[in-house]
Design a protein around this motif. Structure first.
Motif, PDB file in Angstrom:
ATOM      1  N   SER A 129      43.805  39.602  37.253  1.00 44.45           N
ATOM      2  CA  SER A 129      44.026  40.585  38.311  1.00 44.45           C
ATOM      3  C   SER A 129      42.832  41.523  38.350  1.00 44.45           C
ATOM      4  O   SER A 129      42.397  42.026  37.309  1.00 44.45           O
ATOM      5  CB  SER A 129      45.307  41.388  38.039  1.00 44.45           C
ATOM      6  N   ALA A 130      42.291  41.759  39.539  1.00 43.39           N
ATOM      7  CA  ALA A 130      41.098  42.600  39.660  1.00 43.39           C
ATOM      8  C   ALA A 130      41.160  43.421  40.935  1.00 43.39           C
ATOM      9  O   ALA A 130      41.712  42.994  41.959  1.00 43.39           O
ATOM     10  CB  ALA A 130      39.837  41.736  39.650  1.00 43.39           C
ATOM     11  N   ALA A 131      40.593  44.614  40.844  1.00 41.88           N
ATOM     12  CA  ALA A 131      40.436  45.473  42.019  1.00 41.88           C
ATOM     13  C   ALA A 131      38.996  45.359  42.509  1.00 41.88           C
ATOM     14  O   ALA A 131      38.103  44.891  41.782  1.00 41.88           O
ATOM     15  CB  ALA A 131      40.765  46.924  41.653  1.00 41.88           C
ATOM     16  N   ALA A 132      38.754  45.803  43.721  1.00 40.34           N
ATOM     17  CA  ALA A 132      37.412  45.689  44.296  1.00 40.34           C
ATOM     18  C   ALA A 132      36.382  46.412  43.442  1.00 40.34           C
ATOM     19  O   ALA A 132      35.249  45.933  43.266  1.00 40.34           O
ATOM     20  CB  ALA A 132      37.412  46.242  45.716  1.00 40.34           C
ATOM     21  N   GLU A 133      36.776  47.578  42.884  1.00 43.70           N
ATOM     22  CA  GLU A 133      35.815  48.356  42.087  1.00 43.70           C
ATOM     23  C   GLU A 133      35.469  47.703  40.746  1.00 43.70           C
ATOM     24  O   GLU A 133      34.526  48.121  40.079  1.00 43.70           O
ATOM     25  CB  GLU A 133      36.348  49.766  41.854  1.00 43.70           C
ATOM     26  N   ASP A 134      36.220  46.659  40.350  1.00 42.16           N
ATOM     27  CA  ASP A 134      35.893  45.969  39.097  1.00 42.16           C
ATOM     28  C   ASP A 134      34.591  45.182  39.216  1.00 42.16           C
ATOM     29  O   ASP A 134      33.937  44.897  38.210  1.00 42.16           O
ATOM     30  CB  ASP A 134      37.028  45.025  38.693  1.00 42.16           C
ATOM     31  N   GLY A 135      34.233  44.802  40.413  1.00 44.21           N
ATOM     32  CA  GLY A 135      32.965  44.106  40.615  1.00 44.21           C
ATOM     33  C   GLY A 135      32.960  42.664  40.154  1.00 44.21           C
ATOM     34  O   GLY A 135      31.882  42.083  39.953  1.00 44.21           O
ATOM     35  N   LEU A 136      34.129  42.060  40.006  1.00 48.21           N
ATOM     36  CA  LEU A 136      34.194  40.651  39.615  1.00 48.21           C
ATOM     37  C   LEU A 136      34.050  39.747  40.837  1.00 48.21           C
ATOM     38  O   LEU A 136      34.447  40.111  41.941  1.00 48.21           O
ATOM     39  CB  LEU A 136      35.521  40.349  38.918  1.00 48.21           C
TER      40      LEU A 136
ATOM     41  N   LEU B 190      34.714  35.571  42.128  1.00 47.32           N
ATOM     42  CA  LEU B 190      35.366  34.298  41.868  1.00 47.32           C
ATOM     43  C   LEU B 190      34.741  33.262  42.784  1.00 47.32           C
ATOM     44  O   LEU B 190      34.751  33.413  44.007  1.00 47.32           O
ATOM     45  CB  LEU B 190      36.870  34.401  42.131  1.00 47.32           C
ATOM     46  N   ASP B 191      34.155  32.233  42.193  1.00 45.03           N
ATOM     47  CA  ASP B 191      33.464  31.190  42.964  1.00 45.03           C
ATOM     48  C   ASP B 191      32.409  31.787  43.889  1.00 45.03           C
ATOM     49  O   ASP B 191      32.217  31.347  45.033  1.00 45.03           O
ATOM     50  CB  ASP B 191      34.470  30.375  43.782  1.00 45.03           C
ATOM     51  N   GLY B 192      31.763  32.862  43.403  1.00 41.22           N
ATOM     52  CA  GLY B 192      30.672  33.475  44.142  1.00 41.22           C
ATOM     53  C   GLY B 192      31.088  34.514  45.166  1.00 41.22           C
ATOM     54  O   GLY B 192      30.217  35.092  45.829  1.00 41.22           O
ATOM     55  N   ARG B 193      32.398  34.776  45.303  1.00 43.48           N
ATOM     56  CA  ARG B 193      32.867  35.743  46.290  1.00 43.48           C
ATOM     57  C   ARG B 193      33.580  36.900  45.585  1.00 43.48           C
ATOM     58  O   ARG B 193      34.206  36.698  44.545  1.00 43.48           O
ATOM     59  CB  ARG B 193      33.828  35.075  47.272  1.00 43.48           C
ATOM     60  N   PRO B 194      33.519  38.104  46.131  1.00 40.72           N
ATOM     61  CA  PRO B 194      34.196  39.242  45.502  1.00 40.72           C
ATOM     62  C   PRO B 194      35.681  38.961  45.300  1.00 40.72           C
ATOM     63  O   PRO B 194      36.349  38.413  46.192  1.00 40.72           O
ATOM     64  CB  PRO B 194      33.970  40.386  46.490  1.00 40.72           C
ATOM     65  N   LEU B 195      36.191  39.336  44.126  1.00 40.87           N
ATOM     66  CA  LEU B 195      37.594  39.103  43.809  1.00 40.87           C
ATOM     67  C   LEU B 195      38.364  40.408  43.912  1.00 40.87           C
ATOM     68  O   LEU B 195      38.033  41.390  43.244  1.00 40.87           O
ATOM     69  CB  LEU B 195      37.732  38.526  42.398  1.00 40.87           C
ATOM     70  N   GLU B 196      39.401  40.395  44.735  1.00 43.70           N
ATOM     71  CA  GLU B 196      40.328  41.522  44.834  1.00 43.70           C
ATOM     72  C   GLU B 196      41.728  40.921  44.923  1.00 43.70           C
ATOM     73  O   GLU B 196      42.051  40.216  45.879  1.00 43.70           O
ATOM     74  CB  GLU B 196      40.023  42.386  46.054  1.00 43.70           C
ATOM     75  N   GLY B 197      42.532  41.186  43.914  1.00 44.34           N
ATOM     76  CA  GLY B 197      43.856  40.581  43.862  1.00 44.34           C
ATOM     77  C   GLY B 197      44.008  39.758  42.600  1.00 44.34           C
ATOM     78  O   GLY B 197      43.538  40.133  41.529  1.00 44.34           O
TER      79      GLY B 197
ATOM     80  N   GLY C 160      32.291  25.678  30.425  1.00 43.37           N
ATOM     81  CA  GLY C 160      31.166  26.438  29.898  1.00 43.37           C
ATOM     82  C   GLY C 160      30.624  27.372  30.961  1.00 43.37           C
ATOM     83  O   GLY C 160      31.119  27.407  32.097  1.00 43.37           O
ATOM     84  N   PRO C 161      29.590  28.141  30.619  1.00 47.61           N
ATOM     85  CA  PRO C 161      29.081  29.139  31.565  1.00 47.61           C
ATOM     86  C   PRO C 161      28.514  28.544  32.844  1.00 47.61           C
ATOM     87  O   PRO C 161      28.566  29.180  33.901  1.00 47.61           O
ATOM     88  CB  PRO C 161      28.010  29.872  30.760  1.00 47.61           C
ATOM     89  N   ALA C 162      27.979  27.339  32.773  1.00 47.59           N
ATOM     90  CA  ALA C 162      27.367  26.745  33.968  1.00 47.59           C
ATOM     91  C   ALA C 162      28.377  26.524  35.082  1.00 47.59           C
ATOM     92  O   ALA C 162      28.026  26.548  36.264  1.00 47.59           O
ATOM     93  CB  ALA C 162      26.687  25.424  33.608  1.00 47.59           C
ATOM     94  N   VAL C 163      29.653  26.314  34.725  1.00 49.23           N
ATOM     95  CA  VAL C 163      30.679  26.046  35.737  1.00 49.23           C
ATOM     96  C   VAL C 163      31.752  27.140  35.749  1.00 49.23           C
ATOM     97  O   VAL C 163      32.818  26.948  36.341  1.00 49.23           O
ATOM     98  CB  VAL C 163      31.324  24.662  35.511  1.00 49.23           C
ATOM     99  N   ALA C 164      31.493  28.262  35.085  1.00 46.88           N
ATOM    100  CA  ALA C 164      32.462  29.351  35.058  1.00 46.88           C
ATOM    101  C   ALA C 164      32.721  29.868  36.466  1.00 46.88           C
ATOM    102  O   ALA C 164      31.793  30.103  37.239  1.00 46.88           O
ATOM    103  CB  ALA C 164      31.967  30.478  34.164  1.00 46.88           C
ATOM    104  N   ARG C 165      33.986  30.080  36.791  1.00 54.29           N
ATOM    105  CA  ARG C 165      34.336  30.527  38.139  1.00 54.29           C
ATOM    106  C   ARG C 165      34.167  32.026  38.307  1.00 54.29           C
ATOM    107  O   ARG C 165      33.946  32.505  39.428  1.00 54.29           O
ATOM    108  CB  ARG C 165      35.780  30.132  38.454  1.00 54.29           C
ATOM    109  N   VAL C 166      34.296  32.773  37.204  1.00 56.57           N
ATOM    110  CA  VAL C 166      34.281  34.230  37.287  1.00 56.57           C
ATOM    111  C   VAL C 166      32.965  34.773  36.742  1.00 56.57           C
ATOM    112  O   VAL C 166      32.442  34.289  35.731  1.00 56.57           O
ATOM    113  CB  VAL C 166      35.464  34.842  36.498  1.00 56.57           C
ATOM    114  N   ALA C 167      32.452  35.791  37.422  1.00 54.37           N
ATOM    115  CA  ALA C 167      31.213  36.442  36.977  1.00 54.37           C
ATOM    116  C   ALA C 167      31.343  37.941  37.189  1.00 54.37           C
ATOM    117  O   ALA C 167      32.153  38.416  38.002  1.00 54.37           O
ATOM    118  CB  ALA C 167      30.007  35.898  37.737  1.00 54.37           C
ATOM    119  N   HIS C 168      30.526  38.667  36.450  1.00 54.16           N
ATOM    120  CA  HIS C 168      30.438  40.122  36.605  1.00 54.16           C
ATOM    121  C   HIS C 168      28.956  40.459  36.641  1.00 54.16           C
ATOM    122  O   HIS C 168      28.300  40.525  35.608  1.00 54.16           O
ATOM    123  CB  HIS C 168      31.132  40.837  35.444  1.00 54.16           C
TER     124      HIS C 168
END
Length: 264
Positions: free
Chosen positions: A63-70, A72-79, A88-96
């Motif tokens: 669960s993430a809010a917009a201000e978390d800056g996460l 998912l698949d290259g798009r901002p995650l909110e919800g 591994g990191p090369a295929v990780a879906r989540v980034a910060h």
């Protein structure tokens, strides 16, 4: 293969190995492995969001809010997002930001790893110290598979014991004596063994890994200690590398392969 050809191929392998270790999301970039069982209410101090295991679904709910800056698949995650183990990191879906946050599952326990290209260890890396190439340490051998895979309980670098799956033995001779190393098989059929020897502990490592191409049935293999590598935990403290199983502690020094990471 001539001695010169063997050395040239080894030198290319050395360069490729150093590049892989120092890649933006290689072993040196790992700055944390955070077990969710130890994260109160799914909060991890090092990263934003709320990470909660969902045992019934075999996944993790993020669960993430917009201000978390996460993202998912290259798009901002909110919800909310449902995550399964990443490869591994090369295929990780989540980034910060530039940090990749792969999800890991071991023995039913969930964790989130942090790979940061700006890690202090990656910035300080200056190469890998190695023993000089020696033809005498590329030994003819064979792979002797077990009738069925075995699981041996061994200690790991984080202090816990876990099962290590083994599929057979690498058999080779030195000085007229025969020796064996218990080995596992990767998904692609290649072999790997974790071992220690008479040099272990004298150059900053306690054990090393040896990897061999997939053996052909009934064909000999080359047990080439010139390509023995340091385990990932030699480059970052947050890996949980297995220690050698019983029988994989060679009673002689093997002055071949990698010795120690170098720093600036």
């Amino acid at each position: 293969m001539s001695t010169d050809d063997a050395r040239r191929r080894w030198e290319v392998w050395r360069e490729e190995r150093a590049e892989a270790v120092s890649a933006p999301y290689g072993p040196l970039a790992l700055t944390g492995t955070h077990w969710l069982a130890e994260a109160p209410e799914g909060r991890i101090p090092a990263i934003p969001g709320r990470w909660t295991p969902d045992p019934g679904a075999g996944s993790v709910l993020l669960s993430a809010a917009a201000e978390d800056g996460l993202t998912l698949d290259g798009r901002p995650l909110e919800g909310r997002a449902r995550l399964r183990p990443d490869g591994g990191p090369a295929v990780a879906r989540v980034a910060h930001g530039e940090r990749k946050l792969p999800v890991l599952r071991r023995e039913g326990l969930w964790a989130v790893r942090v790979f940061d290209p700006g890690s202090p260890r990656r910035r300080a890396f200056a190469g890998i110290d190695v023993f000089d190439h020696a033809v005498r340490w590329a030994l003819p051998g064979r792979f002797r598979p077990y009738e069925r895979e075995r699981a041996v309980l061994v200690a790991h670098a984080d202090g816990r014991e876990r099962p290590l799956r083994l599929s057979g033995e690498l058999v080779f001779a030195l000085g007229g004596e025969e020796y064996t190393l218990q080995a596992g098989t990767e998904a692609d059929g290649s072999l790997w063994a974790v071992f220690s020897d008479g040099t272990s502990g004298t150059a900053g490592y306690r054990f090393r890994f040896l990897r061999l191409p997939a053996p052909e049935s009934g064909r000999p293999v080359t047990v080439d200690f010139n390509r023995a590598v340091l385990p990932p935990c030699a480059f970052a403290d947050h890996f949980i590398c297995p220690f050698p199983p019983p029988g994989n502690r060679l009673p002689f020094p093997v002055p071949a392969g990698e010795r120690n990471p170098l720093t600036r």
